[in-house]
Design a protein around this motif. Structure first.
Motif, short mmCIF file in Angstrom:
data_model
loop_
_atom_site.label_atom_id
_atom_site.label_comp_id
_atom_site.label_asym_id
_atom_site.label_seq_id
_atom_site.Cartn_x
_atom_site.Cartn_y
_atom_site.Cartn_z
N PRO A 17 0.85 -1.20 0.00
CA PRO A 17 0.00 0.00 0.00
C PRO A 17 0.89 1.25 0.00
O PRO A 17 1.80 1.34 0.82
CB PRO A 17 -0.78 -0.12 1.31
CG PRO A 17 -0.73 -1.57 1.67
CD PRO A 17 0.56 -2.10 1.13
N PRO A 18 0.65 2.20 -0.90
CA PRO A 18 1.46 3.42 -0.91
C PRO A 18 1.42 4.06 0.48
O PRO A 18 0.36 4.16 1.10
CB PRO A 18 0.76 4.30 -1.95
CG PRO A 18 0.04 3.34 -2.84
CD PRO A 18 -0.36 2.20 -1.96
N ALA A 19 2.60 4.50 0.96
CA ALA A 19 2.70 4.99 2.35
C ALA A 19 1.70 6.10 2.69
O ALA A 19 1.05 6.04 3.74
CB ALA A 19 4.13 5.40 2.64
N PRO A 20 1.53 7.12 1.83
CA PRO A 20 0.57 8.18 2.21
C PRO A 20 -0.86 7.64 2.33
O PRO A 20 -1.62 8.09 3.19
CB PRO A 20 0.66 9.19 1.06
CG PRO A 20 1.95 8.87 0.36
CD PRO A 20 2.20 7.42 0.57
N PHE A 21 -1.20 6.66 1.51
CA PHE A 21 -2.52 6.08 1.63
C PHE A 21 -2.64 5.32 2.94
O PHE A 21 -3.59 5.50 3.71
CB PHE A 21 -2.83 5.12 0.45
CG PHE A 21 -4.19 4.50 0.57
CD1 PHE A 21 -5.30 5.13 0.00
CD2 PHE A 21 -4.39 3.33 1.32
CE1 PHE A 21 -6.57 4.60 0.17
CE2 PHE A 21 -5.66 2.80 1.49
CZ PHE A 21 -6.75 3.43 0.90
N ALA A 22 -1.67 4.47 3.21
CA ALA A 22 -1.72 3.64 4.42
C ALA A 22 -1.81 4.52 5.66
O ALA A 22 -2.51 4.20 6.62
CB ALA A 22 -0.49 2.73 4.48
N ALA A 23 -1.13 5.67 5.62
CA ALA A 23 -1.10 6.54 6.80
C ALA A 23 -2.48 7.10 7.14
O ALA A 23 -2.77 7.38 8.30
CB ALA A 23 -0.12 7.69 6.56
N GLN A 24 -3.35 7.25 6.12
CA GLN A 24 -4.67 7.81 6.41
C GLN A 24 -5.78 6.75 6.39
O GLN A 24 -6.95 7.07 6.59
CB GLN A 24 -4.99 8.97 5.44
CG GLN A 24 -4.94 8.60 3.95
CD GLN A 24 -6.22 7.94 3.45
OE1 GLN A 24 -7.27 8.56 3.43
NE2 GLN A 24 -6.11 6.66 3.03
N ALA A 25 -5.42 5.49 6.16
CA ALA A 25 -6.45 4.45 6.02
C ALA A 25 -7.19 4.22 7.34
O ALA A 25 -6.62 4.37 8.41
CB ALA A 25 -5.82 3.16 5.53
N GLU A 26 -8.45 3.84 7.21
CA GLU A 26 -9.27 3.55 8.40
C GLU A 26 -8.89 2.20 8.98
O GLU A 26 -8.83 2.03 10.18
CB GLU A 26 -10.75 3.52 8.02
CG GLU A 26 -11.34 4.87 7.67
CD GLU A 26 -11.59 5.72 8.89
OE1 GLU A 26 -11.97 5.17 9.94
OE2 GLU A 26 -11.41 6.96 8.80
N ILE A 27 -8.69 1.22 8.09
CA ILE A 27 -8.37 -0.12 8.60
C ILE A 27 -6.89 -0.38 8.44
O ILE A 27 -6.35 -0.39 7.33
CB ILE A 27 -9.17 -1.18 7.85
CG1 ILE A 27 -10.64 -0.98 8.21
CG2 ILE A 27 -8.72 -2.59 8.23
CD1 ILE A 27 -11.56 -1.94 7.58
N THR A 28 -6.22 -0.52 9.57
CA THR A 28 -4.78 -0.71 9.52
C THR A 28 -4.39 -1.93 10.36
O THR A 28 -3.22 -2.23 10.49
CB THR A 28 -4.06 0.53 10.09
OG1 THR A 28 -4.66 0.84 11.35
CG2 THR A 28 -4.19 1.73 9.16
N ASP A 29 -5.39 -2.59 10.91
CA ASP A 29 -5.12 -3.69 11.82
C ASP A 29 -4.85 -4.98 11.05
O ASP A 29 -5.76 -5.59 10.49
CB ASP A 29 -6.35 -3.86 12.73
CG ASP A 29 -6.20 -5.06 13.66
OD1 ASP A 29 -5.12 -5.65 13.69
OD2 ASP A 29 -7.20 -5.39 14.35
#
Ligand code: WTA
Length: 660
Positions: free
Chosen positions: A29-41
């Protein structure tokens, strides 16, 4: 890394970049996307797997129930499963009233764009008002809970109103894709016993207006049981035939009706039927119910599209298919999202219209089919280049396997290498997405859909033994019920059991797709194993097309097979035998095509018809379709000695080659 790479906007530049990327197996996942994603678990799947029923209960609780369920999953009568038994809920309440009451009535539900550049914004409050009134109108027309209402409309906001109004009073909608012929709508109305049909004066496609209502009258006017026809004035036709006492205009009944409140319905109340192609000429009425379906589509859209408050979401499907039901209507509205809805074709008025609309509306999440991506690749990057697509955050794909090159083009040219691409595998029967990547968590592998979503179990089973395959090829199967699953085939429970629940036993759902699973558990869907052809992501049955062809008076016999196609994924090839000494000609070909267009729709016309005096058959008279596929794919035929007349295939190979 790749997130920094600017989009190259020339054909050569794209070609060069795609060849670089073709060797890359994984895309994190592109880092800027991952940083704002709701599901990160990363543990979400494992947590759900520990107790899937409890997980789905947790998801269902995010909806508004007027009464909570007593039993989350009742398996006593498997494979007739029941979810959230004892619960009461209303779909339109969850899609509309709930948001308006929370103060979000002014939010736009749909930015509608017409083919000729018209626009219309419909807010949640307006949609609620129209829906509540049309529900009242349906009641006045005699529609009661459990009655079937047919819907045959273009891509206009009224189609959403009609569907939601049904759910408001517990009527069961039966939407038929606008691209199907009126004849095929008539068949679906008849077999479902529809009481009311909602249709339009006409439809518009690529600058042409076609009158719909006269066709509806011709094919359905005499149907027993179809009591009322509601006509939406859409195409501006002023000579629409209306039958007194039977036909009413949508706008007039809506204006006259009193709005009605949502009816609390049993969680297992039938919600809609959607006819889909199967192995025989008779389409299957796939039936979904209320509480489980809504839970499934709401949860999956939120998770997979990483929905956020300021999203502008666009799914380019048609409401007449399951993708439109789940991810244009119910999933987005239940989540309170703002969507774009487009009436027209992807190449009208020009081949860059989609990208123009994305830029204009600031679309953040876009969901389309591989066929559309391949068409855009063919039209060329110059149609994408002029448009600023920087609002996009995530891209989705659905309907057929996406080849790695199309995936990479989508990723690079459309997404600018910033947007995760989610390839979502599911079916009309599953109701909601089943296999994909969670965009903020999982790596994507171009060509693979990914792994089953949280709370879902999809396995690959050995075709011979039924044993689970942990790495290798086999058949897809679902060993555990899920909330948005179909509940039965309308009025045909035996076919439900024999189609889906007999190949691997009564508690394992047989999907009908073959797939490969790799060492990481990623699933690579290969395609259908039954007689279903997937043309541009549209499911068609070979038997249905054959029966439309043989309906032509000069045709003796027809065999239809699928052939791989660069653009549409699969294409239809028909081998046709004519009666007596009739010769195949352009005229007969045009007539056969017209028969298919009348009985099914233009989308089912073969890419190629091969006239033949005979078909390859075994000595017992069975047509050997495998050989017909091999001929169309120009493959080596292998052993043909079991044929009654082996010379038939040589003749067919010559014919095929001559016409290529
Ligand atoms: C195929 C559409 C590969 C598959 C939602 C399935 C796919 C059939 C994918 C269902 C995908 C759908 N990758 N194949 N991402 N999505 N399919 O009922 O063969 O119109 O069984 O539902 O489409 O088609 P249906």
């Amino acid at each position: 890394m790749s997130t920094e790479t600017p989009r190259t906007l020339t054909e050569d530049g794209v070609e060069a970049r795609l060849s670089e990327l073709l060797g890359q197996e994984r895309f994190t996942p592109p880092a800027p996307f991952a940083a704002q994603a709701e599901i990160t678990d990363p543990e979400l799947r494992a947590r759900a797997a520990a107790d899937p029923v409890a997980y789905w209960e947790e998801q269902a609780r995010q909806l508004r129930w007027s009464q909570e369920w007593t039993t989350a999953l009742n398996e006593d009568d498997a494979p007739f499963y029941r979810w959230f038994e004892g619960g009461r809920i209303n779909v339109s309440d969850n899609c509309l009233d709930r948001h308006v009451e929370a103060g979000r009535g002014d939010r736009v539900a749909y930015h509608w764009h017409g083919e000729e550049g018209e626009t219309r914004d419909v807010t949640y409050a307006e949609l609620l008002d129209q829906t509540a009134r049309f529900a009242g109108a349906l009641r006045q027309l005699g529609v009661q809970q459990g009655d079937v209402v047919g819907i045959y409309l273009p891509m206009i906001p009224e189609v959403v109103v009609a569907m939601l109004a049904c759910t408001r009073i517990g009527a069961v909608h039966n939407v038929v894709f606008g691209g199907f012929s009126a004849g095929s709508v008539a068949e679906r109305m008849e077999v479902s016993g529809a009481k009311v049909l909602v249709t339009a004066d006409g439809s518009r496609r690529k600058g042409k207006t076609t009158a719909v209502k006269p066709e509806v009258d011709r094919t359905m006017g005499q149907l027993d049981g179809l009591e009322k026809i509601v006509v939406v004035r859409h195409a501006g036709l002023d000579d629409t035939p209306m039958t007194d006492g039977r036909d009413v205009f949508f706008d007039e009944v809506v204006a006259a009706a009193e709005p009605v409140d949502p009816e609390p319905l049993d969680a297992e109340a039938p919600m809609f039927i959607l006819y889909s192609s199967g192995s025989t000429a008779k389409p299957k009425g796939i039936q979904h119910t209320t509480g489980g379906y809504l839970t499934g589509v709401t949860t999956t859209l939120r998770q997979v599209f990483d929905l956020q408050d300021d999203d502008v979401y666009w799914c380019s499907a048609d409401v007449g298919w399951i993708t439109g039901h789940s991810y244009i209507v119910y999933g987005p509205l239940a989540n309170g999202v703002t969507s774009v809805m487009y009436e027209g074709a992807p190449d009208y008025p020009h081949q860059g219209i989609w990208w123009e609309l994305i830029a204009k509306r600031g679309v953040t999440k876009f969901y389309t089919a591989p066929t559309a991506i391949r068409a855009a690749m063919k039209w060329g990057v110059e149609h994408v280049a002029p448009h600023d697509l920087s609002s996009l955050k995530l891209l989705g794909s659905v309907g057929e396997p996406i080849n790695p090159k199309a995936w990479l083009w989508y990723w690079h040219v459309v997404g600018g290498e910033r947007c995760p691409v989610v390839d979502t595998w599911w079916q009309t029967e599953t109701g909601a997405m089943m296999i994909t990547t969670l965009p903020g968590v999982d790596d994507a592998k171009p060509g693979s859909a990914g792994t089953p979503l949280p709370g879902i179990d999809v396995q690959v089973l050995d075709a011979e033994t039924g044993e689970r395959v942990t790495e290798g090829e086999g058949l897809l199967a679902i060993p555990r019920p899920w909330p948005s699953m179909l509940r039965t085939l309308y009025q045909d429970p035996d076919r439900y059991v024999s189609t889906y629940w007999s190949r691997f036993g009564e508690t394992t759902y047989f999907v009908g797709d073959s797939a490969r699973i790799d060492a990481d558990g990623y699933i690579w869907v290969i395609g259908r194993v039954d007689d279903v052809i997937n043309v541009s992501g549209h499911r068609l049955s070979t038997a249905e097309v054959e029966s439309a062809i043989v309906a032509h008076p000069h045709v003796a016999e027809a065999a239809v097979v699928a052939k791989a196609d660069d653009l549409t994924g699969q294409a239809i090839v028909a081998y046709v035998t004519l009666n007596g000494d009739t010769e195949g000609s352009d005229r007969i070909e045009a007539e056969v095509n017209q028969h298919i267009a009348d009985r099914i729709g233009k989308l089912a016309r073969p890419k190629r018809i091969v006239w033949t005096s005979d078909l390859p058959k075994t000595r017992s008279g069975k047509i050997m379709r495998r050989l017909l596929r091999d001929i169309a794919e120009e493959r080596d035929l292998g052993d043909v000695t079991t044929l009654a007349d082996p010379s038939v295939v040589t003749t067919l190979q010559d014919r095929w080659g001559a016409g290529a």
